[in-house]
Design an enzyme around this catalytic site. Structure first.
Site, PDB file in Angstrom:
ATOM      1  N   LYS A   1       2.246  -8.794  -1.934  1.00  0.00           N
ATOM      2  CA  LYS A   1       1.324  -8.957  -3.051  1.00  0.00           C
ATOM      3  C   LYS A   1       1.109  -7.629  -3.766  1.00  0.00           C
ATOM      4  O   LYS A   1       0.959  -6.586  -3.122  1.00  0.00           O
ATOM      5  CB  LYS A   1      -0.013  -9.467  -2.502  1.00  0.00           C
ATOM      6  CG  LYS A   1      -1.133  -9.518  -3.511  1.00  0.00           C
ATOM      7  CD  LYS A   1      -2.422 -10.030  -2.883  1.00  0.00           C
ATOM      8  CE  LYS A   1      -3.567  -9.940  -3.858  1.00  0.00           C
ATOM      9  NZ  LYS A   1      -3.895  -8.558  -4.232  1.00  0.00           N
TER      10      LYS A   1
ATOM     11  N   ASP B   1      -1.405  -5.254  -5.818  1.00  0.00           N
ATOM     12  CA  ASP B   1      -2.866  -5.166  -5.774  1.00  0.00           C
ATOM     13  C   ASP B   1      -3.433  -5.404  -7.170  1.00  0.00           C
ATOM     14  O   ASP B   1      -2.699  -5.454  -8.157  1.00  0.00           O
ATOM     15  CB  ASP B   1      -3.331  -3.844  -5.161  1.00  0.00           C
ATOM     16  CG  ASP B   1      -4.463  -4.103  -4.153  1.00  0.00           C
ATOM     17  OD1 ASP B   1      -5.221  -5.071  -4.365  1.00  0.00           O
ATOM     18  OD2 ASP B   1      -4.572  -3.362  -3.165  1.00  0.00           O
ATOM     19  N   GLU B   2      -4.764  -5.558  -7.230  1.00  0.00           N
ATOM     20  CA  GLU B   2      -5.369  -6.004  -8.484  1.00  0.00           C
ATOM     21  C   GLU B   2      -5.140  -5.020  -9.624  1.00  0.00           C
ATOM     22  O   GLU B   2      -5.020  -5.426 -10.779  1.00  0.00           O
ATOM     23  CB  GLU B   2      -6.868  -6.288  -8.290  1.00  0.00           C
ATOM     24  CG  GLU B   2      -7.806  -5.075  -8.182  1.00  0.00           C
ATOM     25  CD  GLU B   2      -7.732  -4.388  -6.823  1.00  0.00           C
ATOM     26  OE1 GLU B   2      -6.986  -4.864  -5.961  1.00  0.00           O
ATOM     27  OE2 GLU B   2      -8.422  -3.359  -6.649  1.00  0.00           O
TER      28      GLU B   2
ATOM     29  N   HIS C   1      -6.462 -13.004  -7.865  1.00  0.00           N
ATOM     30  CA  HIS C   1      -7.203 -11.977  -7.123  1.00  0.00           C
ATOM     31  C   HIS C   1      -8.607 -11.923  -7.721  1.00  0.00           C
ATOM     32  O   HIS C   1      -8.759 -11.760  -8.919  1.00  0.00           O
ATOM     33  CB  HIS C   1      -6.489 -10.624  -7.264  1.00  0.00           C
ATOM     34  CG  HIS C   1      -7.093  -9.558  -6.421  1.00  0.00           C
ATOM     35  ND1 HIS C   1      -6.430  -8.989  -5.364  1.00  0.00           N
ATOM     36  CD2 HIS C   1      -8.308  -8.969  -6.467  1.00  0.00           C
ATOM     37  CE1 HIS C   1      -7.210  -8.085  -4.786  1.00  0.00           C
ATOM     38  NE2 HIS C   1      -8.353  -8.052  -5.440  1.00  0.00           N
TER      39      HIS C   1
ATOM     40  N   LYS D   1       0.854  -1.194   0.000  1.00  0.00           N
ATOM     41  CA  LYS D   1       0.000   0.000   0.000  1.00  0.00           C
ATOM     42  C   LYS D   1       0.887   1.241   0.000  1.00  0.00           C
ATOM     43  O   LYS D   1       1.975   1.184   0.572  1.00  0.00           O
ATOM     44  CB  LYS D   1      -0.897   0.012   1.240  1.00  0.00           C
ATOM     45  CG  LYS D   1      -1.763  -1.217   1.421  1.00  0.00           C
ATOM     46  CD  LYS D   1      -2.996  -1.180   0.568  1.00  0.00           C
ATOM     47  CE  LYS D   1      -3.737  -2.527   0.679  1.00  0.00           C
ATOM     48  NZ  LYS D   1      -4.903  -2.640  -0.155  1.00  0.00           N
TER      49      LYS D   1
ATOM     50  N   LYS E   1     -12.952  -6.515   6.629  1.00  0.00           N
ATOM     51  CA  LYS E   1     -13.779  -5.393   6.175  1.00  0.00           C
ATOM     52  C   LYS E   1     -14.712  -5.765   5.020  1.00  0.00           C
ATOM     53  O   LYS E   1     -15.609  -5.017   4.687  1.00  0.00           O
ATOM     54  CB  LYS E   1     -12.871  -4.229   5.742  1.00  0.00           C
ATOM     55  CG  LYS E   1     -12.078  -4.513   4.463  1.00  0.00           C
ATOM     56  CD  LYS E   1     -11.236  -3.327   4.017  1.00  0.00           C
ATOM     57  CE  LYS E   1     -10.440  -3.684   2.770  1.00  0.00           C
ATOM     58  NZ  LYS E   1      -9.512  -2.650   2.341  1.00  0.00           N
TER      59      LYS E   1
END
Lengths: 300, 487, 140
Positions: B204, B206-207, B296, B178, B336
């Site tokens: 990882k 992200d998508e 993902h 992130k 979440k």
């Protein structure tokens, strides 16, 4: 059960201890009652076991009170002739020690010299250790233990097994209990030449031969377990069988009775089958007749 | 419901030109017993007001197999009886007024071997826009062993993945880098290095990290692999970073995957939005190249989340196990994102078991044998943190990748400290579980004890102790007795 | 440097009590416990030397602990790990593995970079200890 928690750790207890509750909590009374019910005779043995159980229970209470730190030595020696119930009692003993929290698992590993001693150099230690590993947490029962020691052969590999056993019996007393078993006299001679064992054995129990009445009761209990019973004449015949068999060589108490009954059942079945025309009743298939017994070689 | 008397039209009357009710054309066969080799689909059908539910269900069977809106004589040139999908059972949905569960059996010959594209084109190709239905949802499917065996299945599988990584007995730990957009390759690699050195097994992409102006894909791959190797040398453990090879064309994806392989990566990643065919192609590539393939599930919520319309995620999970990916995001329950505990349990079973028995409370409607197809590693990701470790292990077991993105990178003492906090919490919890402790009850205490020798864990617990996401789940099992709120 | 292979390397070294509880967990599941040792802890060194055969059919952890004590006595200066093997269909592999002994000093790994075409790098990891002959790698 976590390894180190299995053995009660001393904790100071102030108040009085309810003995009956302790007894009940350990389930000892139940075990002893079961022993009484299911084992015929063996009165002196039962008394010894009760004494040992009481001693260990009190030891446990003393440790709870912080009065005694060390774990009691539990290794035992069972002496007596073959078929006097040593293995059976060892199995019960494993259960009792487990209930008392003195053994973590309470299983029994029964071995003889051949399981422990190897045939060539370097063979014995791994074999003995393999058995010890399997016995950990339970009872290692060594039948005819004196065969481990062969004084006539200086380089006998049995000596190596003895040394490993002695070491583990000393250093891992909370991991396993060793019970040595065999004929009384030979056991005595074995201890004379291996004082290390004598000093590590806490309890000796002598298994007397069964009396004639006990052997008969034993036979009836065994038959009952297999859903057979003696007809009255058969019972009389078996009383005579016992007297004759005891006088013969290689009599092995309960074991001989068990073998005799196996042959009796064979003859019983053979008798029924040899008359194919008759209609069989339930009574026929459960009843042992005198002829089933009298055909034995013992009466020849 | 199933007792309605419908006379199926047979013989030559069946093929008279004109329009006929689907249920009379042979798409409703209440006496039909599905064959072991049939593919079975369970749909949630919501007919328009006034439409007979059996006719609606028969229409679904028809439109997803041989039928069109009118009778066609060319049916008579085929073994039409065999090719017709057969709706054999229609049940009202418990507590779902106006909704019906329709069980439909399809002959195996209707499908191409080993093709999710063909399978999905048949089952969900046309029928979801059918006018007499208000809504339609594909809830579950049963694949016969004969069909399962035509698929490769996960390229690597859980067991071999663990063997390659030399990591056994605990969930794997990951984190998504992130912020997901904007980092340069060099900065991105820094996050990867810190997280892996601190104790994570994986990081990882992200998508939507592909190849953008702020970071082209080669930059990312080069810096990530520098970070992976450096962390590997610093820990003596095998590490990985899911390099996202998602791109506009197959050729570009292969190029990126090849480069990842050249650099020595153990794993690459794709997004669900690349499509089923591309996924299967990448699964075959991964098998050929000893590569773990992470998927993902980007985009799935557009059709999996609402209960009345779309495709259940359990069906997507089944398709993806057949298609051959090694990792799939399957929900966290406590995090979440959407995830009812029972439904999520069902997804995990689909991924990891060799046989799924029918379990209505978990949303599993059929016995599903997997015929020794590799197991698919579920990934739990999204709003989870070290303080929930006991719940996560209790709910999800040990064959799972736990991904703490924010829970690693947002740690007050830095990324490496965040990673260490997660790893210590994980190991302490597994140790305690194996010792026979009740981790669900004693969890907070076990974490507090572990935190005594690990300051980063103490800090993590302090910062996030009050975080939880308690919202009503939308996709809950219809047969669940209670609980549908995330814990 | 502390190698973090195995299930519990981020915790303080396990006590014998903790190890035996993990072993008991494995035995109760019916897994065979194996003792392995090495002086080359490279992350891809899969085949450590076996201390005897995997121990099948043991009821109690003390049996494993006995072997472990012996292994530690002989190889005190090496890495020793316990692993448990599940022979159940669909797994047939290791279920858990963790370190139970490490050398006093862990010098760690050298990361060797070789520049290749473009900006690519080829990486090689070697244990510093592996520079010394096998068997003498962790001697003081």
């Amino acid at each position: 059960m976590p390894l180190e928690d299995a053995i009660d750790t001393p904790e100071a207890i102030a108040g009085p201890i309810d003995l009956r509750a302790e007894f009940a909590a350990a389930g000892i009374e139940e075990m002893l009652a079961e022993l009484d019910r299911e084992l015929i005779g063996l009165a002196p043995v039962k008394t010894r076991i009760r004494e040992i159980a009481s001693l260990l229970l009190i030891e446990r209470i003393r440790r709870k009170m912080g009065l005694s730190g060390a774990l009691p030595t539990l290794h035992m020696c069972f002496t007596g002739n073959p078929g006097t119930g040593k293995t059976t009692v060892a199995l019960r003993m494993a259960g009792i020690l487990h209930r008392l929290g003195l053994l973590r698992r309470g299983h029994l590993v029964s071995v003889t010299r051949d399981d422990l001693v190897g045939q060539y150099i370097g063979h014995t230690a791994p074999k003995t250790k393999e058995i010890l590993k399997k016995a950990m947490g339970g009872v290692l029962f060594i039948d005819e233990a004196y065969y481990l020691y062969r004084p006539e052969n200086e380089r006998d590999y049995g000596q190596e097994a003895i040394e490993i056993l002695l070491q583990v019996m000393e250093s891992q007393r909370d991991d396993l209990v060793v019970i040595l078993a065999g004929y009384g006299e030979r056991m005595d001679r074995f201890f004379d030449s291996n004082p290390g064992f004598r000093s590590r054995i806490a309890h000796h129990i002598d298994f007397p031969d069964y009396g004639d009445d006990e052997l008969l009761a034993l036979a009836e209990l065994m038959l009952q377990g297999q859903n057979y019973r003696f007809k009255p004449e058969a019972r009389d015949a078996f009383v005579r069988y016992i007297a004759r068999r005891k006088a013969q060589p290689r009599f092995a108490n309960a074991r001989s009775i068990r073998n005799a009954l196996d042959r009796v059942r064979l003859r019983h079945a053979n008798r029924l089958v040899s008359d194919p025309d008759r209609l069989l009743s339930a009574e026929d298939v459960v009843s042992i007749e005198a002829s089933d017994i009298l055909a034995s070689r013992v009466f020849a | 419901m199933n007792e309605q008397i419908v006379t199926t039209v047979r013989g030559k009357d069946r093929y008279k030109a004109g329009v006929m009710e689907y249920k009379r054309m042979g798409y409703w066969e209440p006496d039909y017993t599905p064959k072991d080799t049939d593919v079975i689909a369970l749909f949630r059908v919501t007919p328009q007001d006034g439409v007979d539910p059996i006719e609606a269900s028969a229409a679904v069977a028809g439109e997803s197999s041989t039928a069109t809106w009118t009778v066609v004589w060319t049916d008579r040139l085929t073994a039409a009886e065999k090719y017709r999908a057969k709706c054999y059972r229609v049940d009202p949905v418990p507590n779902g007024p106006g909704q019906y569960f329709a069980y439909i059996a399809y002959d195996l010959d209707l499908f191409e071997a080993g093709s999710i594209a063909n399978l999905s084109a048949s089952i969900i190709g046309n029928v979801f826009g059918f006018k007499p239905l208000k809504a339609l949802r594909l809830e579950d499917m049963r694949f016969p062993v004969a069909y399962v065996k035509t698929f490769q299945g996960p390229a690597t599988g859980i067991v071999v993945e663990r063997e390659r990584l030399d990591k056994f007995g605990r969930p794997l730990l990951g984190a998504t880098v992130k912020p997901k957009l904007g980092l340069s390759g060099r900065n991105y690699g820094r996050v990867v290095y810190e997280a892996l050195k601190g104790g994570l097994d994986f990081t990882k992409d992200d998508e939507n990290i592909n190849s953008q102006p702020f970071m082209h894909w080669r930059e990312r791959f080069l810096y990530c692999m520098e970070a992976v190797n450096k962390a590997q040398a610093a820990s003596g453990e095998i590490k990985g970073s899911y390099l996202n090879v998602t791109a506009a064309t197959m050729e570009e994806m292969y190029e990126r995957a090849e480069f990842a392989k050249e650099l020595g990566s153990v794993i690459v990643m794709i997004d669900l939005v690349i499509g089923y065919t591309a996924i299967q192609s990448m699964a075959k590539w991964a098998r050929r190249n000893d590569m773990i393939l992470h998927l993902h599930r980007a985009g799935h919520s557009t059709y999996t989340r609402q209960k009345s319309h779309g495709v259940s995620f359990r069906v997507i999970a089944k398709w993806m196990r057949l298609a051959g990916v090694d990792h799939i995001h399957a929900g966290t329950v406590v995090g979440k994102l959407e995830g009812d505990p029972f439904t999520t349990r069902g997804y995990y079973d689909v991924c990891r078991e060799d046989f799924n028995p029918t379990n209505l409370e978990h949303g599993i409607f059929f016995d599903q044998p997997w015929a020794s197809l590799n197991k698919l590693m579920p990934v739990a990701s999204g709003g989870i943190h070290a303080g929930q470790m006991h719940q996560l292990i209790d709910l999800l077991g040990e064959d799972v990748v736990l991904q703490f993105g924010g829970g690693t990178i947002g740690h007050p003492m830095g990324i490496a400290a965040g990673a260490t906090a997660n790893r210590v919490a994980l190991e302490a919890m597994i140790l305690a579980r194996n010792e026979g402790r009740n981790i669900l009850e004693e969890g907070p205490e076990i974490l507090a004890q572990a935190a005594n020798h690990c300051t980063p864990l103490k800090a993590a617990i302090d910062v996030w102790k009050d975080v939880s996401f308690n919202y009503q789940s939308t996709d809950t099992p219809d047969f669940s007795p209670a609980v549908s709120v995330s814990m | 440097m502390r190698i973090t292979q195995g299930c519990f390397s981020f915790l303080p070294d396990l006590t014998d009590g903790q190890i035996s509880r993990q072993v008991q967990y494995c035995l109760d599941k019916g897994w065979a416990v194996n003792i392995e040792f090495t002086d080359d802890p490279h992350p891809r060194n899969t085949f450590w030397d076996m201390w005897g055969l995997p121990m099948f059919d043991l009821p109690d952890a003390a049996g494993v602990m006995m072997e472990l004590a012996e292994c530690r006595r002989v190889y005190a200066d090496r890495y020793i790990r316990l692993s448990a093997f599940d022979s159940g269909h669909g797994w047939e592999s290791v279920k858990i593995s963790f370190l139970v002994n490490r050398p006093k000093e862990e010098p760690g790994f050298r990361l060797h970079r070789e520049e290749a075409a473009g900006r690519a790098l080829r990486y090689t990891t070697t244990a510093y200890a592996a520079d010394r002959p096998e068997g003498r790698r962790y001697e003081g």
